[in-house]
Enzyme design. Structure first.
Site, PDB file in Angstrom:
ATOM      1  N   LYS A   1     -31.123  13.242   8.007  1.00  0.00           N
ATOM      2  CA  LYS A   1     -30.728  14.522   8.612  1.00  0.00           C
ATOM      3  C   LYS A   1     -29.226  14.538   8.927  1.00  0.00           C
ATOM      4  CE  LYS A   1     -34.543  17.123   9.226  1.00  0.00           C
ATOM      5  NZ  LYS A   1     -34.682  18.565   8.941  1.00  0.00           N
TER       6      LYS A   1
ATOM      7  N   THR B   1     -31.274  18.261  14.000  1.00  0.00           N
ATOM      8  CA  THR B   1     -32.170  17.717  15.021  1.00  0.00           C
ATOM      9  C   THR B   1     -31.463  16.896  16.086  1.00  0.00           C
ATOM     10  OG1 THR B   1     -33.904  16.037  15.331  1.00  0.00           O
ATOM     11  CG2 THR B   1     -32.612  15.856  13.344  1.00  0.00           C
TER      12      THR B   1
ATOM     13  N   TYR C   1     -35.236   8.898   9.101  1.00  0.00           N
ATOM     14  CA  TYR C   1     -35.287  10.370   9.234  1.00  0.00           C
ATOM     15  C   TYR C   1     -33.966  10.903   9.773  1.00  0.00           C
ATOM     16  CZ  TYR C   1     -36.361  14.812  11.604  1.00  0.00           C
ATOM     17  OH  TYR C   1     -36.326  16.120  12.065  1.00  0.00           O
TER      18      TYR C   1
ATOM     19  N   GLU D   1     -32.523  14.233  17.033  1.00  0.00           N
ATOM     20  CA  GLU D   1     -32.622  12.832  16.618  1.00  0.00           C
ATOM     21  C   GLU D   1     -31.272  12.292  16.144  1.00  0.00           C
ATOM     22  OE1 GLU D   1     -35.308  10.356  16.205  1.00  0.00           O
ATOM     23  OE2 GLU D   1     -35.946  11.572  17.888  1.00  0.00           O
TER      24      GLU D   1
HETATM   25  P1  NAP Z   1     -43.496  20.408  10.249  1.00  0.00           P
HETATM   26  O1  NAP Z   1     -44.541  21.153  11.004  1.00  0.00           O
HETATM   27  O2  NAP Z   1     -43.705  18.973   9.927  1.00  0.00           O
HETATM   28  O3  NAP Z   1     -43.241  21.218   8.873  1.00  0.00           O
HETATM   29  C1  NAP Z   1     -42.498  20.675   7.835  1.00  0.00           C
HETATM   30  C2  NAP Z   1     -42.638  21.577   6.634  1.00  0.00           C
HETATM   31  O4  NAP Z   1     -41.901  21.008   5.538  1.00  0.00           O
HETATM   32  C3  NAP Z   1     -44.079  21.744   6.141  1.00  0.00           C
HETATM   33  O5  NAP Z   1     -44.231  23.058   5.668  1.00  0.00           O
HETATM   34  C4  NAP Z   1     -44.143  20.771   4.977  1.00  0.00           C
HETATM   35  O6  NAP Z   1     -45.117  21.085   4.027  1.00  0.00           O
HETATM   36  C5  NAP Z   1     -42.755  20.968   4.405  1.00  0.00           C
HETATM   37  N1  NAP Z   1     -42.294  19.901   3.517  1.00  0.00           N
HETATM   38  C6  NAP Z   1     -42.314  18.558   3.732  1.00  0.00           C
HETATM   39  N2  NAP Z   1     -41.763  17.907   2.697  1.00  0.00           N
HETATM   40  C7  NAP Z   1     -41.409  18.860   1.786  1.00  0.00           C
HETATM   41  C8  NAP Z   1     -40.810  18.819   0.512  1.00  0.00           C
HETATM   42  N3  NAP Z   1     -40.462  17.671  -0.081  1.00  0.00           N
HETATM   43  N4  NAP Z   1     -40.586  19.988  -0.135  1.00  0.00           N
HETATM   44  C9  NAP Z   1     -40.946  21.165   0.423  1.00  0.00           C
HETATM   45  N5  NAP Z   1     -41.528  21.262   1.625  1.00  0.00           N
HETATM   46  C10 NAP Z   1     -41.750  20.113   2.305  1.00  0.00           C
HETATM   47  O7  NAP Z   1     -42.095  20.507  10.985  1.00  0.00           O
HETATM   48  P2  NAP Z   1     -41.591  21.558  12.102  1.00  0.00           P
HETATM   49  O8  NAP Z   1     -41.899  20.997  13.442  1.00  0.00           O
HETATM   50  O9  NAP Z   1     -42.038  22.917  11.745  1.00  0.00           O
HETATM   51  O10 NAP Z   1     -40.011  21.423  11.934  1.00  0.00           O
HETATM   52  C11 NAP Z   1     -39.312  22.244  11.012  1.00  0.00           C
HETATM   53  C12 NAP Z   1     -37.991  21.597  10.664  1.00  0.00           C
HETATM   54  O11 NAP Z   1     -37.216  21.396  11.842  1.00  0.00           O
HETATM   55  C13 NAP Z   1     -38.087  20.211  10.020  1.00  0.00           C
HETATM   56  O12 NAP Z   1     -37.039  20.105   9.097  1.00  0.00           O
HETATM   57  C14 NAP Z   1     -37.877  19.247  11.167  1.00  0.00           C
HETATM   58  O13 NAP Z   1     -37.361  18.029  10.684  1.00  0.00           O
HETATM   59  C15 NAP Z   1     -36.878  20.026  11.989  1.00  0.00           C
HETATM   60  N6  NAP Z   1     -36.883  19.789  13.441  1.00  0.00           N
HETATM   61  C16 NAP Z   1     -38.053  19.913  14.138  1.00  0.00           C
HETATM   62  C17 NAP Z   1     -38.031  19.760  15.506  1.00  0.00           C
HETATM   63  C18 NAP Z   1     -39.288  19.907  16.326  1.00  0.00           C
HETATM   64  O14 NAP Z   1     -39.277  19.485  17.492  1.00  0.00           O
HETATM   65  N7  NAP Z   1     -40.338  20.523  15.792  1.00  0.00           N
HETATM   66  C19 NAP Z   1     -36.819  19.494  16.171  1.00  0.00           C
HETATM   67  C20 NAP Z   1     -35.655  19.378  15.414  1.00  0.00           C
HETATM   68  C21 NAP Z   1     -35.700  19.563  14.046  1.00  0.00           C
HETATM   69  P3  NAP Z   1     -46.662  20.652   4.228  1.00  0.00           P
HETATM   70  O15 NAP Z   1     -47.255  21.657   5.167  1.00  0.00           O
HETATM   71  O16 NAP Z   1     -47.209  20.729   2.834  1.00  0.00           O
HETATM   72  O17 NAP Z   1     -46.652  19.270   4.794  1.00  0.00           O
HETATM   73  N1  GDD Z   2     -45.856  10.465  17.460  1.00  0.00           N
HETATM   74  C1  GDD Z   2     -46.106   9.648  18.491  1.00  0.00           C
HETATM   75  N2  GDD Z   2     -47.341   9.098  18.609  1.00  0.00           N
HETATM   76  N3  GDD Z   2     -45.123   9.397  19.373  1.00  0.00           N
HETATM   77  C2  GDD Z   2     -45.401   8.592  20.422  1.00  0.00           C
HETATM   78  C3  GDD Z   2     -46.651   8.008  20.595  1.00  0.00           C
HETATM   79  C4  GDD Z   2     -47.671   8.275  19.646  1.00  0.00           C
HETATM   80  O1  GDD Z   2     -48.792   7.782  19.730  1.00  0.00           O
HETATM   81  N4  GDD Z   2     -46.614   7.282  21.742  1.00  0.00           N
HETATM   82  C5  GDD Z   2     -45.404   7.390  22.242  1.00  0.00           C
HETATM   83  N5  GDD Z   2     -44.646   8.179  21.442  1.00  0.00           N
HETATM   84  C6  GDD Z   2     -43.232   8.500  21.653  1.00  0.00           C
HETATM   85  C7  GDD Z   2     -42.355   8.225  20.438  1.00  0.00           C
HETATM   86  O2  GDD Z   2     -42.057   6.818  20.348  1.00  0.00           O
HETATM   87  C8  GDD Z   2     -41.153   9.080  20.778  1.00  0.00           C
HETATM   88  O3  GDD Z   2     -40.286   8.393  21.655  1.00  0.00           O
HETATM   89  C9  GDD Z   2     -41.759  10.273  21.537  1.00  0.00           C
HETATM   90  O4  GDD Z   2     -43.091   9.883  21.880  1.00  0.00           O
HETATM   91  C10 GDD Z   2     -41.816  11.555  20.749  1.00  0.00           C
HETATM   92  O5  GDD Z   2     -42.395  11.293  19.506  1.00  0.00           O
HETATM   93  P1  GDD Z   2     -42.791  12.493  18.499  1.00  0.00           P
HETATM   94  O6  GDD Z   2     -43.623  13.498  19.197  1.00  0.00           O
HETATM   95  O7  GDD Z   2     -43.329  11.861  17.265  1.00  0.00           O
HETATM   96  O8  GDD Z   2     -41.407  13.246  18.241  1.00  0.00           O
HETATM   97  P2  GDD Z   2     -39.947  12.694  17.914  1.00  0.00           P
HETATM   98  O9  GDD Z   2     -39.118  12.959  19.117  1.00  0.00           O
HETATM   99  O10 GDD Z   2     -39.972  11.325  17.376  1.00  0.00           O
HETATM  100  O11 GDD Z   2     -39.505  13.649  16.716  1.00  0.00           O
HETATM  101  C11 GDD Z   2     -39.739  15.068  16.805  1.00  0.00           C
HETATM  102  O12 GDD Z   2     -38.643  15.703  17.418  1.00  0.00           O
HETATM  103  C12 GDD Z   2     -37.407  15.578  16.698  1.00  0.00           C
HETATM  104  C13 GDD Z   2     -36.334  16.300  17.513  1.00  0.00           C
HETATM  105  O13 GDD Z   2     -35.868  15.461  18.512  1.00  0.00           O
HETATM  106  C14 GDD Z   2     -39.971  15.573  15.373  1.00  0.00           C
HETATM  107  O14 GDD Z   2     -40.372  16.910  15.438  1.00  0.00           O
HETATM  108  C15 GDD Z   2     -38.695  15.488  14.549  1.00  0.00           C
HETATM  109  O15 GDD Z   2     -38.903  16.131  13.299  1.00  0.00           O
HETATM  110  C16 GDD Z   2     -37.589  16.202  15.321  1.00  0.00           C
HETATM  111  O16 GDD Z   2     -36.372  16.117  14.591  1.00  0.00           O
END
Ligand code: NAP
Ligand code: GDD
Length: 403
Positions: free
Chosen positions: A211, A183, A207, A185
């Site tokens: 990671k 990520t 987190y 992050e």
């Molecule tokens: P998500 O929608 O939150 O999905 C996470 C998945 O992991 C869900 O299926 C969840 O199950 C499962 N899970 C959570 N804890 C688990 C555990 N202990 N054992 C087995 N399964 C578990 O996340 P996503 O947005 O699809 O992201 C997929 C991956 O990419 C994650 O690893 C995230 O950290 C990473 N990532 C995401 C982003 C982004 O912007 N989306 C960016 C960079 C990296 P439930 O449905 O039961 O909760």
């Molecule tokens: N969730 C959330 N809720 N975020 C908020 C809010 C709120 O009400 N208001 C402001 N934010 C700001 C957070 O402080 C952060 O700076 C930004 O919006 C994005 O927050 P999220 O959408 O929660 O995503 P993230 O960037 O913290 O994390 C996501 O992206 C990562 C990759 O950069 C997640 O998907 C992570 O799993 C992933 O690794």
């Protein structure tokens, strides 16, 4: 409007009822794998009989799990998905992929599993003998990780180690390719703008620290044991299937609820943060491309454009014909309708994080040049798609509630 892979379907009892009915009919010679009934022989034989490649996807019920499973199935893979046991329905995003296990050679099979359970992971990998493992499972919410740091370290950090060790224990180092959902992050308090594969990490949350362990254990197992293991350093990617507590989806759902008259105000945290947002559908293709390379490596997937949260909010409101002006500073800032003077957006400090990631902007040049990966969707189009989808979702939910 693109409805996304799950067709925007909400929870349904169809899946559960089908499985239940089958259980009653089934008698001996059947077993339940991940809530799906399959012939007892199928678990271990399935992989052998499949014509295409076999993939194991952890986190299959999440946003990326749904899009990736759909892509792999289109490409002829047999997909084994790992889902957590839940007391409530958690397969809404993949319902459309469900296959009756009575079909000959079902290609989408769900298994119960958890990244905190080594024996479970070893057994699943042994039974499915995957050509490719995509480790998408994680406690993926940054703010929640401050509340659950130990669990996050266990699932997101050690969980990755458990899978890599399973590959080694089972002697699959030469057969099974591994993708780790790393990520942006990791860059946290960014040391360079834009961020690339060579930018030093400075994680800013439990987190991100978890990671970071996962990232380096992938590199170590690649170098130590020759496993084809790659990190995808993905910047934020969103879609109509995005979890409802991430900021983009929280905004688009609120806009839809406000439009339908079910919500008055949207409360947000730090709206000065900047993110590099792409479309999840395009990013899962990048994951797949990484595992099709002869050599494993680490790649940034990003758009190269960053946007402040406030602009995403304004654009989302424009989709329901509300133009916002912003007044005040810090916790007193408000988003006000220029026409009516009504306050639609307020700041709630409860959403502030103990340490924040203020700016993310990625440089995807390596992925473009080496993988041929491209992204098309601009954040504005992404926002529009999400609002359009949520207008339908919210209306449907309210009809379901009898309102
Ligand atoms: P998500 O929608 O939150 O999905 C996470 C998945 O992991 C869900 O299926 C969840 O199950 C499962 N899970 C959570 N804890 C688990 C555990 N202990 N054992 C087995 N399964 C578990 O996340 P996503 O947005 O699809 O992201 C997929 C991956 O990419 C994650 O690893 C995230 O950290 C990473 N990532 C995401 C982003 C982004 O912007 N989306 C960016 C960079 C990296 P439930 O449905 O039961 O909760
Ligand atoms: N969730 C959330 N809720 N975020 C908020 C809010 C709120 O009400 N208001 C402001 N934010 C700001 C957070 O402080 C952060 O700076 C930004 O919006 C994005 O927050 P999220 O959408 O929660 O995503 P993230 O960037 O913290 O994390 C996501 O992206 C990562 C990759 O950069 C997640 O998907 C992570 O799993 C992933 O690794």
């Amino acid at each position: 409007m693109n409805s996304g892979p799950a067709g925007l379907q909400g929870p349904s009892a169809t899946f559960v009822n089908k499985a239940l009915a089958s259980t009653i009919r089934a008698g001996y010679g059947w077993r339940v794998i991940g809530g799906v009934l399959v012939p007892a022989t199928q678990g271990t034989e399935m992989a052998k009989r499949a014509e295409g490649k076999v993939a194991l996807v952890t986190g299959v019920t999440g946003q990326d799990g749904a899009y990736l499973s759909e892509l792999l199935l289109e490409k002829g893979y047999t997909v084994h998905g790992v889902k957590r046991r839940s007391s409530s329905f958690n397969t809404g995003r993949i319902e459309h992929l469900y296959q009756d296990p009575h079909e000959t050679d079902p290609r989408f099979i769900l298994h119960y599993g958890d990244l905190t359970d080594s024996t479970n992971l070893i057994r699943l990998i042994q039974e499915t003998q995957p050509d490719e493992i995509y480790n998408l499972a994680a406690m993926s919410h940054v703010q929640v990780s401050f509340e659950m740091p130990e669990y996050t370290a266990n699932a997101d950090g050690i969980g990755t180690l458990r899978i890599l060790e399973a590959i080694r224990i089972l002697g699959l180092e030469k057969k099974t390719k591994f993708y780790q959902a790393s990520t942006s992050e990791l860059y946290g308090l960014v040391q360079e703008v834009p961020q690339s594969e060579t930018t030093p990490f400075y994680p800013r949350s439990p987190y991100a620290v978890a990671k970071m362990y996962a990232y380096w254990i992938v590199v170590n197992y690649r170098e130590a044991y020759g496993i084809h293991a790659s990190n995808g350093i993905l910047f934020n990617h969103e879609s109509p299937l995005r979890g409802e507590t991430f900021v983009t989806r929280k905004i688009t759902r609120a806009v839809a609820a406000i439009k339908h008259g079910f919500q008055g105000t949207l409360f947000l945290g730090n709206i000065d943060a900047k993110r590099d947002w792409g479309h999840a559908r395009e990013y899962v293709r990048g994951m797949w491309l990484m595992l099709q390379q002869d050599e494993p490596d680490d790649y940034v997937l990003a758009t190269g454009e960053t946007t402040v949260i406030r602009d995403f909010v304004s654009h989302a409101f424009e989709q329901i014909d509300v133009k916002l002006r912003w007044e005040g500073e810090g916790v007193d800032e408000k988003g006000i309708c220029t026409e009516t003077g009504r306050v639609y957006v307020e700041i709630d400090p409860r959403y502030f994080r103990p340490t924040e990631v203020d700016l993310l902007i990625g440089n995807p040049t390596k992925a473009k040049e080496k993988l041929g990966w491209t992204h098309d969707t601009k954040w504005q189009a992404l926002c529009e798609e999400m609002v359009a989808a949520d207008l339908i979702v919210v209306a449907r939910e309210q009809r379901g509630n009898g309102e």
